[in-house]
Design a protein around this motif. Structure first.
Motif, PDB file in Angstrom:
ATOM      1  N   LEU A 171      91.210  19.725  66.009  1.00 31.19           N
ATOM      2  CA  LEU A 171      91.685  20.476  64.847  1.00 31.19           C
ATOM      3  C   LEU A 171      91.340  21.956  64.899  1.00 31.19           C
ATOM      4  O   LEU A 171      91.940  22.757  64.169  1.00 31.19           O
ATOM      5  CB  LEU A 171      91.079  19.878  63.572  1.00 31.19           C
ATOM      6  CG  LEU A 171      91.366  18.398  63.299  1.00 31.19           C
ATOM      7  CD1 LEU A 171      90.573  17.941  62.082  1.00 31.19           C
ATOM      8  CD2 LEU A 171      92.845  18.168  63.100  1.00 31.19           C
ATOM      9  N   VAL A 172      90.355  22.329  65.722  1.00 31.78           N
ATOM     10  CA  VAL A 172      89.825  23.689  65.671  1.00 31.78           C
ATOM     11  C   VAL A 172      90.885  24.757  65.918  1.00 31.78           C
ATOM     12  O   VAL A 172      90.999  25.715  65.129  1.00 31.78           O
ATOM     13  CB  VAL A 172      88.633  23.848  66.643  1.00 31.78           C
ATOM     14  CG1 VAL A 172      88.206  25.310  66.746  1.00 31.78           C
ATOM     15  CG2 VAL A 172      87.456  22.992  66.178  1.00 31.78           C
TER      16      VAL A 172
ATOM     17  N   MET B 147      81.619  23.137  64.345  1.00 30.48           N
ATOM     18  CA  MET B 147      80.554  22.852  65.305  1.00 30.48           C
ATOM     19  C   MET B 147      81.024  21.949  66.438  1.00 30.48           C
ATOM     20  O   MET B 147      80.437  21.947  67.525  1.00 30.48           O
ATOM     21  CB  MET B 147      79.357  22.229  64.588  1.00 30.48           C
ATOM     22  CG  MET B 147      78.610  23.212  63.674  1.00 30.48           C
ATOM     23  SD  MET B 147      78.189  24.775  64.505  1.00 30.48           S
ATOM     24  CE  MET B 147      77.137  24.173  65.825  1.00 30.48           C
ATOM     25  N   SER B 148      82.106  21.193  66.215  1.00 31.71           N
ATOM     26  CA  SER B 148      82.629  20.355  67.300  1.00 31.71           C
ATOM     27  C   SER B 148      83.130  21.197  68.465  1.00 31.71           C
ATOM     28  O   SER B 148      83.200  20.722  69.601  1.00 31.71           O
ATOM     29  CB  SER B 148      83.756  19.455  66.784  1.00 31.71           C
ATOM     30  OG  SER B 148      84.948  20.197  66.554  1.00 31.71           O
ATOM     31  N   TRP B 149      83.492  22.447  68.193  1.00 32.44           N
ATOM     32  CA  TRP B 149      83.923  23.349  69.256  1.00 32.44           C
ATOM     33  C   TRP B 149      82.798  23.619  70.250  1.00 32.44           C
ATOM     34  O   TRP B 149      83.030  23.932  71.411  1.00 32.44           O
ATOM     35  CB  TRP B 149      84.423  24.659  68.649  1.00 32.44           C
ATOM     36  CG  TRP B 149      85.206  25.538  69.572  1.00 32.44           C
ATOM     37  CD1 TRP B 149      84.854  26.783  70.025  1.00 32.44           C
ATOM     38  CD2 TRP B 149      86.482  25.260  70.160  1.00 32.44           C
ATOM     39  NE1 TRP B 149      85.816  27.302  70.833  1.00 32.44           N
ATOM     40  CE2 TRP B 149      86.846  26.380  70.945  1.00 32.44           C
ATOM     41  CE3 TRP B 149      87.352  24.173  70.096  1.00 32.44           C
ATOM     42  CZ2 TRP B 149      88.035  26.436  71.660  1.00 32.44           C
ATOM     43  CZ3 TRP B 149      88.542  24.222  70.792  1.00 32.44           C
ATOM     44  CH2 TRP B 149      88.865  25.353  71.571  1.00 32.44           C
TER      45      TRP B 149
ATOM     46  N   TRP C 225      77.996  15.721  73.618  1.00 33.99           N
ATOM     47  CA  TRP C 225      78.176  14.298  73.325  1.00 33.99           C
ATOM     48  C   TRP C 225      78.899  13.603  74.475  1.00 33.99           C
ATOM     49  O   TRP C 225      78.566  12.461  74.832  1.00 33.99           O
ATOM     50  CB  TRP C 225      78.958  14.118  72.028  1.00 33.99           C
ATOM     51  CG  TRP C 225      78.172  14.449  70.807  1.00 33.99           C
ATOM     52  CD1 TRP C 225      78.364  15.507  69.964  1.00 33.99           C
ATOM     53  CD2 TRP C 225      77.052  13.725  70.285  1.00 33.99           C
ATOM     54  NE1 TRP C 225      77.438  15.493  68.955  1.00 33.99           N
ATOM     55  CE2 TRP C 225      76.622  14.411  69.127  1.00 33.99           C
ATOM     56  CE3 TRP C 225      76.385  12.580  70.686  1.00 33.99           C
ATOM     57  CZ2 TRP C 225      75.539  13.972  68.365  1.00 33.99           C
ATOM     58  CZ3 TRP C 225      75.308  12.135  69.925  1.00 33.99           C
ATOM     59  CH2 TRP C 225      74.898  12.828  68.781  1.00 33.99           C
ATOM     60  N   LEU C 226      79.874  14.264  75.061  1.00 36.28           N
ATOM     61  CA  LEU C 226      80.631  13.647  76.152  1.00 36.28           C
ATOM     62  C   LEU C 226      79.758  13.444  77.383  1.00 36.28           C
ATOM     63  O   LEU C 226      79.862  12.414  78.061  1.00 36.28           O
ATOM     64  CB  LEU C 226      81.846  14.508  76.506  1.00 36.28           C
ATOM     65  CG  LEU C 226      82.899  14.667  75.403  1.00 36.28           C
ATOM     66  CD1 LEU C 226      84.072  15.491  75.913  1.00 36.28           C
ATOM     67  CD2 LEU C 226      83.378  13.319  74.877  1.00 36.28           C
ATOM     68  N   LYS C 227      78.886  14.404  77.680  1.00 33.94           N
ATOM     69  CA  LYS C 227      78.001  14.250  78.843  1.00 33.94           C
ATOM     70  C   LYS C 227      77.106  13.023  78.684  1.00 33.94           C
ATOM     71  O   LYS C 227      76.917  12.256  79.628  1.00 33.94           O
ATOM     72  CB  LYS C 227      77.147  15.514  79.038  1.00 33.94           C
ATOM     73  CG  LYS C 227      77.910  16.674  79.660  1.00 33.94           C
ATOM     74  CD  LYS C 227      76.980  17.756  80.157  1.00 33.94           C
ATOM     75  CE  LYS C 227      76.356  18.529  79.032  1.00 33.94           C
ATOM     76  NZ  LYS C 227      75.556  19.680  79.547  1.00 33.94           N
ATOM     77  N   VAL C 228      76.550  12.854  77.490  1.00 34.84           N
ATOM     78  CA  VAL C 228      75.695  11.691  77.252  1.00 34.84           C
ATOM     79  C   VAL C 228      76.509  10.405  77.375  1.00 34.84           C
ATOM     80  O   VAL C 228      76.079   9.432  78.010  1.00 34.84           O
ATOM     81  CB  VAL C 228      75.048  11.781  75.851  1.00 34.84           C
ATOM     82  CG1 VAL C 228      74.253  10.513  75.557  1.00 34.84           C
ATOM     83  CG2 VAL C 228      74.148  12.992  75.756  1.00 34.84           C
ATOM     84  N   LEU C 229      77.698  10.397  76.786  1.00 34.08           N
ATOM     85  CA  LEU C 229      78.503   9.178  76.795  1.00 34.08           C
ATOM     86  C   LEU C 229      78.932   8.802  78.214  1.00 34.08           C
ATOM     87  O   LEU C 229      78.938   7.619  78.579  1.00 34.08           O
ATOM     88  CB  LEU C 229      79.728   9.355  75.900  1.00 34.08           C
ATOM     89  CG  LEU C 229      80.589   8.099  75.712  1.00 34.08           C
ATOM     90  CD1 LEU C 229      79.774   6.957  75.121  1.00 34.08           C
ATOM     91  CD2 LEU C 229      81.797   8.399  74.825  1.00 34.08           C
TER      92      LEU C 229
END
Length: 283
Positions: free
Chosen positions: A20-21, A69-71, A77-81
């Motif tokens: 959405l950003v 903040m998602s930007w 989060w993706l690296k951890v996942l």
């Protein structure tokens, strides 16, 4: 496993909000360029988007702050996942609906995030998945079970390793894959390089006659009567694979369960659609 209730959902939410950003920034920033996703530019983005919340109906300041903040935090989060999804136990514990959300949201932002593309692929990995393989030339069939296979190139190598052998013992005629290819597809260095690429031993089609590209994923194989079916065709040339597996830390398995009984193989032969041979290696 302590992360199972947090990381997949937070990564999914981060990708959903990240999508959405750009739209919200365009509405709020009046032509100014979107800041780079680095922490130093976060105050500017947060201030600009939270001002937008003042007049955009249905979006409050806290929600807009999370979108902003998602930007900056999506990639974390993706690296951890990506790390935890390489583990078979973790993948098995992620609910199916969460995996579907991960695939959906990853597809929306994959054009600007390679990690999102990887997350989408990991969320599509099949585990403990039955697979039937048909060899039309020998009129034989094989039952296998696959887990943790990242793409169809890796599947090609593992299939050749499990099935190619002595036809007198019921196996598929052909040249066995080099040991280095199999190691690259399982636990060795996945990068084969230009001097020792893996050469696929056959072209694969599904039970509906659709060509199965090495660049695709096992999940793309359309089931036939509820089971994923592959039909072996001659390779018709040297199709080279430079990488044995796309996820280095994910351990694959392809278990050769049994050779099908003749009546069972005939059951599948009767249901196969003719192969639509429109791939580059078709005659």
């Amino acid at each position: 496993m302590a992360l199972i209730d947090v990381v997949p959902r937070r990564a999914s939410e981060a990708m959903m909000l990240n999508e959405l950003v750009p739209e919200f920034w365009d509405k709020a920033a009046r032509g100014r360029p979107l800041p780079e996703p680095v922490s130093a530019s976060s105050p500017q983005l947060v201030r600009t988007l939270t001002r937008l919340a003042r007049w955009r109906r249905g979006v409050d300041k806290n929600t807009m702050t999370r979108i902003a903040m998602s930007w900056f935090d999506m990639e974390h989060w993706l690296k951890v996942l990506i790390t935890v999804m390489a583990d078979a136990g973790f993948r098995a514990a992620v609910p199916g609906e969460v995996k579907a959300q991960l695939r959906e949201h990853a597809a929306a932002v994959a054009h600007r995030s390679q990690r999102a593309a990887w997350v989408g692929a990991l969320a599509a990995v099949l585990d403990d998945e039955p697979l039937v393989v048909i060899d039309p030339r020998a009129r034989r069939g094989y039952a296998l079970t696959m887990s943790g296979i990242g793409d169809n190139g890796q599947l090609h190598i593992l299939l050749a390793d499990r099935l190619v052998g002595d036809p007198g013992q019921g196996l598929v005629a052909g040249d066995r894959p080099a040991r280095s290819w199999v190691e690259a597809a399982t636990s060795g260095d996945p990068y084969l390089g230009p001097d020792n690429p893996a050469i696929r031993c056959f072209r694969l089609f599904d039970g509906h006659g659709t060509y199965i590209s090495p660049e695709g994923r096992p999940a793309d194989i359309e089931p036939l009567d509820g089971t994923r079916v592959l039909v072996l065709h001659p390779p018709n040339g040297n199709y080279a694979l430079g990488v044995g597996r796309v996820f280095e830390q994910m351990t694959p398995t392809l278990r050769f369960d049994r050779i099908l009984e003749p009546a069972e193989a005939q059951h599948w032969f009767a249901r196969l659609a003719p192969a639509v041979e429109n791939d580059l290696m078709a005659n």
